[in-house]
Design a protein around this motif. Structure first.
Motif, PDB file in Angstrom:
ATOM      1  N   THR A  11       0.834  -1.204   0.000  1.00 44.09           N
ATOM      2  CA  THR A  11       0.000   0.000   0.000  1.00 44.09           C
ATOM      3  C   THR A  11       0.863   1.246   0.000  1.00 44.09           C
ATOM      4  O   THR A  11       0.632   2.187  -0.785  1.00 44.09           O
ATOM      5  CB  THR A  11      -0.926   0.005   1.223  1.00 44.09           C
ATOM      6  OG1 THR A  11      -1.827  -1.092   1.136  1.00 44.09           O
ATOM      7  CG2 THR A  11      -1.731   1.302   1.304  1.00 44.09           C
ATOM      8  N   ARG A  15       1.273   4.140  -2.955  1.00 50.87           N
ATOM      9  CA  ARG A  15       1.026   5.563  -2.702  1.00 50.87           C
ATOM     10  C   ARG A  15       2.259   6.411  -2.991  1.00 50.87           C
ATOM     11  O   ARG A  15       2.142   7.536  -3.494  1.00 50.87           O
ATOM     12  CB  ARG A  15       0.539   5.753  -1.270  1.00 50.87           C
ATOM     13  CG  ARG A  15      -0.880   5.209  -1.078  1.00 50.87           C
ATOM     14  CD  ARG A  15      -1.337   5.250   0.362  1.00 50.87           C
ATOM     15  NE  ARG A  15      -2.699   4.713   0.467  1.00 50.87           N
ATOM     16  CZ  ARG A  15      -3.310   4.433   1.607  1.00 50.87           C
ATOM     17  NH1 ARG A  15      -2.677   4.654   2.765  1.00 50.87           N
ATOM     18  NH2 ARG A  15      -4.532   3.944   1.618  1.00 50.87           N
ATOM     19  N   SER A 278      -1.710   6.070   7.344  1.00 50.87           N
ATOM     20  CA  SER A 278      -2.613   7.214   7.442  1.00 50.87           C
ATOM     21  C   SER A 278      -2.051   8.477   6.796  1.00 50.87           C
ATOM     22  O   SER A 278      -2.730   9.099   5.966  1.00 50.87           O
ATOM     23  CB  SER A 278      -2.967   7.482   8.910  1.00 50.87           C
ATOM     24  OG  SER A 278      -3.818   8.608   9.015  1.00 50.87           O
ATOM     25  N   ARG A 281      -2.161   8.218   3.074  1.00 49.49           N
ATOM     26  CA  ARG A 281      -3.524   8.363   2.556  1.00 49.49           C
ATOM     27  C   ARG A 281      -3.915   9.838   2.476  1.00 49.49           C
ATOM     28  O   ARG A 281      -4.541  10.278   1.493  1.00 49.49           O
ATOM     29  CB  ARG A 281      -4.505   7.604   3.452  1.00 49.49           C
ATOM     30  CG  ARG A 281      -5.954   7.651   2.937  1.00 49.49           C
ATOM     31  CD  ARG A 281      -6.937   7.108   3.954  1.00 49.49           C
ATOM     32  NE  ARG A 281      -6.611   5.748   4.378  1.00 49.49           N
ATOM     33  CZ  ARG A 281      -6.253   5.418   5.607  1.00 49.49           C
ATOM     34  NH1 ARG A 281      -6.155   6.351   6.558  1.00 49.49           N
ATOM     35  NH2 ARG A 281      -5.983   4.169   5.922  1.00 49.49           N
ATOM     36  N   LYS A 285      -4.938  11.589  -1.229  1.00 46.21           N
ATOM     37  CA  LYS A 285      -6.266  12.164  -1.446  1.00 46.21           C
ATOM     38  C   LYS A 285      -6.196  13.480  -2.208  1.00 46.21           C
ATOM     39  O   LYS A 285      -7.097  13.817  -2.980  1.00 46.21           O
ATOM     40  CB  LYS A 285      -6.975  12.373  -0.103  1.00 46.21           C
ATOM     41  CG  LYS A 285      -7.561  11.116   0.508  1.00 46.21           C
ATOM     42  CD  LYS A 285      -8.286  11.448   1.809  1.00 46.21           C
ATOM     43  CE  LYS A 285      -8.911  10.199   2.426  1.00 46.21           C
ATOM     44  NZ  LYS A 285      -9.598  10.507   3.707  1.00 46.21           N
TER      45      LYS A 285
END
Length: 306
Positions: A11, A15, A278, A281, A285
Motif C-alpha cells: 500500500t 502511494r 494514514s 492516505r 487524497k
C-alpha cells in the motif's frame, strides 16, 4: 513477511508511486518541459525518467523500462538528447516538480497538515532509503545519484525525492521478478490492464508504444494460455479481462517483488510501517481531488506505472 506487513508495504509503495508519477500528467510540468523543446507527454516524460542514466542507448532504456515497446523507445532515444542533454533534463525535472507542488499545495487551507504528513513520511522512510542495495538496479541506482545531488526546497519536494528512489527501486525489483517468471513486458502490461484497476486498454497500448499487431498478438497469446479473456468495450475495442489463473500469476510476481524489497523495509518494524498508512492516505487524497490521474487514461486512480 507477515501478510499484514506485506500488504502495508504494498500500500505504501503504491502511494509513493502515485506521489511520484502524478507529475506525468501535469500541464504545468508539460509546459516546463516544452520550454526545453520537448514534446509534452510520453517523449518528455521518457527523457525525464531516463536522464539520470545519462546518454545511454535505446536498448538500455528499453531494458529498464520493460513494458514499453523497444521499437517505440528507439524512435525517441537517443534523438531526445539532440534536443536536451541528460544533465539539463535531470535539473529540469526537479524544477518542474517544484512548480507542480507549488501549484498543487501552495494555496490549500490544510497546508500545515499536509506538510506535517510529508515530513513524517520522509523522516520515517529515511532508514529504508539508507538500507537500499542498488546491486542489479540500474535505473534506481542512477536515480538515487541524481536525487542525492538535489536540495529540496519544501517538504513535498523532499518526499518526492524519497518516493522516486523507492519507486524505481521496487520497479527494478519488479522487472527482475517478471524476468524470473518468464513474463514479457507487454504481457505484464496486459495483465495489469485486465484487472480493470489500472490503465485503460487503449491508453496502455498508446502510452507504451505497442503496435496494433503486437497488442493483438499478446492478447491472443494470453487468452490461449487462459490468463485473459477478451471481450469488447462500449466502443467495440478489445477489452481484456484477467482470469483467476492470470490473477494467480500476477500475485506470484508480486510475491517475488515483495522479496526484492524485504531487506530494505526490514529496518522498520510492523508498527512503524503501519503508522505510515494514514499520512500517506492524507497526501494521496490531494491527487485524487486534483484529478492528477486522468480518467481518459486510468480506470481508477493509478496504483502502479513501470
Amino acid at each position: 513477511m507477515d501478510s499484514t506487513r506485506t500488504q502495508n508495504i504494498r500500500t505504501l509503495s503504491a502511494r509513493l508511486n502515485s506521489f511520484h508519477s502524478s507529475i506525468y500528467f501535469s500541464e504545468t510540468v508539460g509546459r516546463s518541459y516544452a520550454e526545453l523543446g520537448l514534446e509534452p507527454g510520453i517523449p518528455a516524460n521518457m527523457a525525464a525518467r531516463s536522464a539520470p542514466m545519462g546518454r545511454v542507448t535505446a536498448g538500455v532504456v528499453a531494458g529498464t523500462f520493460c513494458n514499453y515497446s523497444p521499437a517505440f523507445i528507439a524512435t525517441l532515444i537517443p534523438r531526445l538528447w539532440d534536443t536536451v542533454s541528460p544533465e539539463v533534463m535531470v535539473s529540469a525535472r526537479f524544477d518542474a516538480v517544484s512548480l507542480y507542488f507549488e501549484e498543487l499545495f501552495g494555496s490549500r487551507d490544510d497546508i500545515a497538515l499536509l506538510t506535517e504528513a510529508a515530513t513524517e513520511l520522509t523522516s520515517a522512510l529515511a532508514p529504508v532509503r539508507a538500507a537500499l542495495d542498488f546491486s542489479g538496479r540500474a535505473l534506481a541506482a542512477a536515480t538515487a545519484e541524481a536525487v542525492d545531488a538535489h536540495t529540496p526546497a519544501t517538504a513535498f519536494e523532499a518526499l518526492w525525492d524519497t518516493a522516486t528512489v523507492l519507486r524505481e527501486f521496487r520497479g527494478d525489483g519488479h522487472v527482475a521478478s517478471l524476468v524470473t517468471a518468464g513474463v514479457p513486458g507487454i504481457d505484464a502490461l496486459l495483465l495489469d490492464v485486465g484487472t480493470g484497476a489500472s490503465f485503460k486498454p487503449r491508453a496502455a497500448q498508446k502510452t507504451r508504444g505497442w503496435s496494433d499487431e503486437e497488442w493483438q498478438a499478446a492478447q491472443s497469446r494470453l487468452a490461449e494460455a487462459g490468463l485473459l479473456t477478451i471481450g469488447t468495450d462500449d466502443r467495440g475495442y478489445p477489452l481484456p479481462e484477467i482470469t483467476e489463473a492470470g490473477r494467480t500469476l500476477k500475485e506470484e510476481i508480486e510475491v517475488l517483488t515483495d522479496g526484492t524489497v524485504a531487506a530494505a523495509w526490514s529496518v522498520l518494524d510492523d508498527e512503524q510501517i503501519s503508522a505510515l498508512v494514514s499520512p500517506s492516505r492524507t497526501l494521496v487524497k490531494v491527487f485524487a481531488q486534483a484529478g492528477a490521474f486522468p480518467s481518459s487514461v486510468f480506470a481508477q486512480p493509478a496504483k502502479k506505472t513501470n
